[in-house]
Design a protein around this motif. Structure first.
Motif, mmCIF file in Angstrom:
data_model
loop_
_atom_site.group_PDB
_atom_site.id
_atom_site.type_symbol
_atom_site.label_atom_id
_atom_site.label_comp_id
_atom_site.label_asym_id
_atom_site.label_seq_id
_atom_site.Cartn_x
_atom_site.Cartn_y
_atom_site.Cartn_z
ATOM 1 N N ILE A 117 16.524 -27.567 49.128
ATOM 2 C CA ILE A 117 17.823 -27.440 49.794
ATOM 3 C C ILE A 117 18.438 -28.830 49.805
ATOM 4 C CG2 ILE A 117 19.021 -26.823 51.928
ATOM 5 C CD1 ILE A 117 16.850 -24.799 52.475
ATOM 6 N N LYS B 42 10.727 -32.310 49.005
ATOM 7 C CA LYS B 42 11.299 -31.041 48.549
ATOM 8 C C LYS B 42 11.399 -30.985 47.024
ATOM 9 C CE LYS B 42 15.834 -32.861 49.908
ATOM 10 N NZ LYS B 42 16.917 -32.718 50.913
ATOM 11 N N TYR C 69 14.075 -29.599 53.544
ATOM 12 C CA TYR C 69 13.758 -28.176 53.537
ATOM 13 C C TYR C 69 13.801 -27.621 52.115
ATOM 14 C CZ TYR C 69 14.679 -28.580 58.536
ATOM 15 O OH TYR C 69 14.638 -28.964 59.851
ATOM 16 N N PHE D 149 13.883 -23.585 50.049
ATOM 17 C CA PHE D 149 13.925 -22.129 50.197
ATOM 18 C C PHE D 149 12.781 -21.568 49.380
ATOM 19 C CE2 PHE D 149 14.918 -17.740 49.559
ATOM 20 C CZ PHE D 149 15.440 -17.358 50.795
ATOM 21 N N GLY E 138 11.846 -17.603 52.784
ATOM 22 C CA GLY E 138 12.854 -18.152 53.674
ATOM 23 C C GLY E 138 12.875 -19.664 53.616
ATOM 24 N N VAL E 139 13.477 -20.282 54.629
ATOM 25 C CA VAL E 139 13.617 -21.739 54.686
ATOM 26 C C VAL E 139 12.388 -22.338 55.361
ATOM 27 C CG1 VAL E 139 14.970 -23.655 55.610
ATOM 28 C CG2 VAL E 139 16.129 -21.599 54.739
ATOM 29 N N TYR E 140 11.786 -23.324 54.698
ATOM 30 C CA TYR E 140 10.576 -23.972 55.219
ATOM 31 C C TYR E 140 10.766 -25.489 55.171
ATOM 32 C CZ TYR E 140 7.860 -19.649 55.220
ATOM 33 O OH TYR E 140 7.388 -18.387 55.492
#
Length: 410
Positions: A331, A314, A260, A262, A252-254
């Motif tokens: 993201i 990221k 962020y 994925f 999921g999104v962290y």
């Protein structure tokens, strides 16, 4: 490349002529794809303001101007703009003369409008037997919804896609701006190429009735599979879901240090997950192995992951994860996309000069064709090519064009 429109020698669609009667987003995007590959796309616009997309932002310095609208400048690259008042008999005659040399005629009027302009399928066949008419509309040329108004939100809803976006406990959520319109434009471009091939084979044009609702309902972006699943079993393949995690492995999104990512984890990649965190000792750890298949232990593995993520950007997270074979992606914001080193290395972001908007960085072609690559040429000014087209294509003199302007025909 600064020049706008016309034939582009050496490009794959050099020699194809398109008469573009569309406006807004879906139709212009379809014809843009042809123009970027070298087709001569003549865009017909109203003299009193042109395509409404000219007034859609963003604008440089947030100052609205019909020659500087970002959406228009992106989806009308490479075309020639001819202003024509189709409410006049002379304007409609000029339109028919232009259609007589077209390979494809794209239109996105409300159903029935083209017939009132004197350029229905039968008339086009008489003017140019091999020309195909591409009719793109919200709900098609016939059926109970034929005359319904719509925007992208309504079309999402009608195509069955909106119902499955968002979380189960809340109302459906819209996805991205204009997505169904761009999808419909891409489908229209692809399908109309089939009409070109049929005309080469048979010498006769086709009539394509393209409904945006049809496109969305049949799209593999959730609409199509759900229709088939419902037909077979009365159930759906894709539902609104709050939790995409299926076991304890992070998915999921962290958050990370600057945004962020994925994180796409799976049981078969557990060893890679451990190596990513610098914990190869957990690969054969009996306590950890006993937990990975049970989603209630997700917090145990999240507690290992969060500190590692928050120490990295990221971009770093994505690159380190990909090095060990984990499908993790940053993201990106729009600023990130424009700065993305991969897109820059592929020269996807293209800089063009526009006489009103200045230097623009625009998304480039979505594919590369070896030998005959396409190219971005700037979008036209309103009516920029009216005199050129009337004189070179239809034999008007400069004096004739002046008189047509004075009579509000062009």
């Amino acid at each position: 490349m600064a020049d706008s429109g016309g034939q582009a020698d050496g490009l794959p669609l050099d020699g194809i002529r398109i008469l573009d009667l569309t406006q807004g987003l879906a139709g212009p995007y379809a014809t843009k794809l042809y123009a970027d590959l070298g087709a001569d796309v003549i865009k017909i616009e109203r003299p009193d303001g042109g395509d409404p997309a000219r007034r859609i932002g963003p604008f440089p310095n947030d100052e609205p101007h019909h020659e500087r609208g970002g959406v228009f400048l992106h989806i009308n690259t490479g075309k020639r703009s001819v202003t024509l008042n189709l409410k006049t008999e002379s304007g409609r005659r000029i339109l028919q003369r232009l259609a007589a040399s077209a390979d494809l005629v794209f239109e996105s009027f409300r159903p029935g409008a083209l017939e009132r302009l004197g350029l229905d399928a039968a008339r086009l066949a008489g003017l140019r037997p091999r020309a195909s008419l591409i009719r793109l509309s919200n709900f098609g040329q016939y059926g109970p919804y034929r005359d319904f108004e719509a925007d992208d939100m309504l079309l999402y809803a009608a195509g069955g896609v909106l119902q499955i976006t968002g979380v189960p406990e809340r109302e459906p959520l819209k996805i991205g701006l204009y997505a169904p319109l761009f999808l419909a434009g891409a489908v229209a471009a692809a399908m109309s190429f089939g009409a070109l091939m049929a005309a080469d084979r048979d010498g006769a044009g086709q009539v394509l009735d393209i409904s945006i609702q049809d496109v969305l309902a049949s799209s593999m972006d959730r609409g199509g599979p759900n229709l088939v699943a419902w037909q077979y079993s009365g159930s759906l393949m894709h539902l609104r879901m709050r939790e995409v995690r299926r076991n304890a492995i992070p998915r999921g999104v962290y958050p990370c240090r600057d945004g962020y990512v994925f994180f796409s984890g799976a049981l078969q990649w557990y060893d890679r997950f451990c190596r990513l965190l610098g914990r190869p000792d957990l690969i054969d750890d009996e306590e950890a192995l006993a937990r990975i298949e049970h989603i209630e232990y997700g917090e145990y593995f999240d507690a290992l992951l969060y500190p590692w993520l928050l120490e990295r950007t990221k971009q770093q997270v994505m690159e380190e994860a990909q090095e060990v074979g984990l499908p993790v992606g940053a993201i990106n914001t729009m600023a990130d996309v424009f700065a993305d080193p991969h897109l820059r290395a592929r020269e996807f972001i293209t800089t063009i000069e526009h006489p009103e908007a200045g230097a623009l960085e625009l998304p480039g072609l979505p594919f590369r064709m070896h030998g005959t690559p396409g190219t971005l040429r700037r979008a036209p000014l309103l009516g920029e090519h009216t005199s050129e087209v009337l004189r070179s294509e239809l034999g008007y003199t400069p004096e004739d064009v002046v008189i047509l302007r004075q009579r509000n025909i062009v």
